[in-house]
Design a protein around this motif. Structure first.
Motif, short mmCIF file in Angstrom:
data_model
loop_
_atom_site.label_atom_id
_atom_site.label_comp_id
_atom_site.label_asym_id
_atom_site.label_seq_id
_atom_site.Cartn_x
_atom_site.Cartn_y
_atom_site.Cartn_z
N ILE A 1 11.45 0.96 0.96
CA ILE A 1 10.93 1.13 2.32
C ILE A 1 11.95 0.56 3.31
O ILE A 1 12.38 -0.58 3.18
N ARG A 2 12.30 1.38 4.28
CA ARG A 2 13.27 0.99 5.30
C ARG A 2 12.53 0.73 6.62
O ARG A 2 11.40 0.29 6.60
N GLU A 3 13.12 1.11 7.73
CA GLU A 3 12.56 0.75 9.02
C GLU A 3 11.35 1.61 9.40
O GLU A 3 11.20 2.74 8.94
N LEU A 4 10.53 1.04 10.24
CA LEU A 4 9.38 1.74 10.81
C LEU A 4 9.90 2.64 11.93
O LEU A 4 10.58 2.17 12.84
N LEU A 5 9.60 3.94 11.84
CA LEU A 5 10.10 4.90 12.83
C LEU A 5 9.13 5.15 13.96
O LEU A 5 9.53 5.31 15.11
N HIS A 6 7.85 5.23 13.62
CA HIS A 6 6.89 5.72 14.62
C HIS A 6 5.49 5.26 14.24
O HIS A 6 5.15 5.18 13.07
N ILE A 7 4.70 4.96 15.26
CA ILE A 7 3.27 4.69 15.06
C ILE A 7 2.51 5.72 15.88
O ILE A 7 2.78 5.91 17.06
N ARG A 8 1.59 6.40 15.23
CA ARG A 8 0.78 7.42 15.90
C ARG A 8 -0.67 6.97 15.88
O ARG A 8 -1.20 6.61 14.83
N GLU A 9 -1.30 6.99 17.03
CA GLU A 9 -2.72 6.64 17.12
C GLU A 9 -3.48 7.89 17.56
O GLU A 9 -3.17 8.49 18.59
N TYR A 10 -4.46 8.27 16.75
CA TYR A 10 -5.29 9.44 17.05
C TYR A 10 -6.69 8.96 17.38
O TYR A 10 -7.34 8.29 16.58
N ILE A 11 -7.15 9.31 18.57
CA ILE A 11 -8.51 8.98 19.00
C ILE A 11 -9.22 10.32 19.22
O ILE A 11 -8.93 11.05 20.17
N GLY A 12 -10.11 10.64 18.30
CA GLY A 12 -10.73 11.95 18.27
C GLY A 12 -11.40 12.38 19.56
O GLY A 12 -11.31 13.54 19.95
N LYS A 13 -12.04 11.47 20.25
CA LYS A 13 -12.77 11.85 21.46
C LYS A 13 -11.85 12.34 22.58
O LYS A 13 -12.30 12.96 23.52
N ASN A 14 -10.55 12.08 22.45
CA ASN A 14 -9.59 12.48 23.48
C ASN A 14 -8.90 13.81 23.17
O ASN A 14 -7.98 14.18 23.89
N HIS A 15 -9.32 14.51 22.13
CA HIS A 15 -8.62 15.72 21.71
C HIS A 15 -9.56 16.92 21.66
O HIS A 15 -10.78 16.79 21.74
N GLU A 16 -8.95 18.09 21.47
CA GLU A 16 -9.71 19.34 21.51
C GLU A 16 -10.72 19.47 20.38
O GLU A 16 -11.61 20.29 20.44
N ALA B 1 0.84 -1.21 0.00
CA ALA B 1 0.00 0.00 0.00
C ALA B 1 0.87 1.26 0.00
O ALA B 1 0.58 2.22 -0.72
N LEU B 2 1.95 1.24 0.77
CA LEU B 2 2.86 2.39 0.80
C LEU B 2 3.53 2.60 -0.56
O LEU B 2 3.63 3.72 -1.05
N LEU B 3 3.96 1.52 -1.19
CA LEU B 3 4.56 1.62 -2.52
C LEU B 3 3.58 2.22 -3.52
O LEU B 3 3.93 3.10 -4.30
N ARG B 4 2.33 1.75 -3.50
CA ARG B 4 1.30 2.28 -4.41
C ARG B 4 1.04 3.76 -4.15
O ARG B 4 0.92 4.55 -5.08
N GLU B 5 0.94 4.15 -2.88
CA GLU B 5 0.68 5.55 -2.54
C GLU B 5 1.80 6.46 -3.02
O GLU B 5 1.54 7.55 -3.53
N CYS B 6 3.05 6.03 -2.86
CA CYS B 6 4.17 6.85 -3.32
C CYS B 6 4.13 7.01 -4.83
O CYS B 6 4.38 8.11 -5.34
N MET B 7 3.82 5.95 -5.55
CA MET B 7 3.71 6.06 -7.00
C MET B 7 2.57 6.98 -7.39
O MET B 7 2.69 7.78 -8.31
N GLU B 8 1.46 6.89 -6.69
CA GLU B 8 0.28 7.70 -7.01
C GLU B 8 0.49 9.18 -6.66
O GLU B 8 0.16 10.06 -7.44
N GLU B 9 1.06 9.44 -5.50
CA GLU B 9 1.16 10.82 -5.01
C GLU B 9 2.39 11.57 -5.51
O GLU B 9 2.31 12.76 -5.78
N VAL B 10 3.54 10.91 -5.57
CA VAL B 10 4.77 11.61 -5.96
C VAL B 10 5.40 11.05 -7.22
O VAL B 10 6.46 11.51 -7.65
#
Length: 66
Positions: A19-34, A4-13
């Motif tokens: 693809i190298r190492e995974l740096l970070h995972i971010r989880e956003y839960i809307g009910k917990n934010h402003e 999916a990442l390979l396809r997105e890069c081809m489509e967008e740029v």
């Protein structure tokens, strides 16, 4: 996920990436934010990878003669 990442890069740029190492995972839960008044039901997980262009573009300025 990598496909999916390979396809997105081809489509967008329009570039193939290595693809190298995974740096970070971010989880956003809307009910917990402003912004919970309009994105209360949003639950989003984002993965950040190090990627390299397979074929580097020539980003040098064109040669100008004097």
């Amino acid at each position: 996920m990598h496909n999916a990442l390979l396809r997105e890069c081809m489509e967008e740029v329009r570039e193939e990436v290595e693809i190298r190492e995974l740096l970070h995972i971010r989880e956003y839960i809307g009910k917990n934010h402003e912004h919970s008044s309009f994105d209360f039901h949003v639950h989003q997980v984002e993965y950040y990878f190090v990627c390299n262009l397979v074929k580097e573009k020539n980003n040098k300025a064109p040669y100008q003669s004097r």
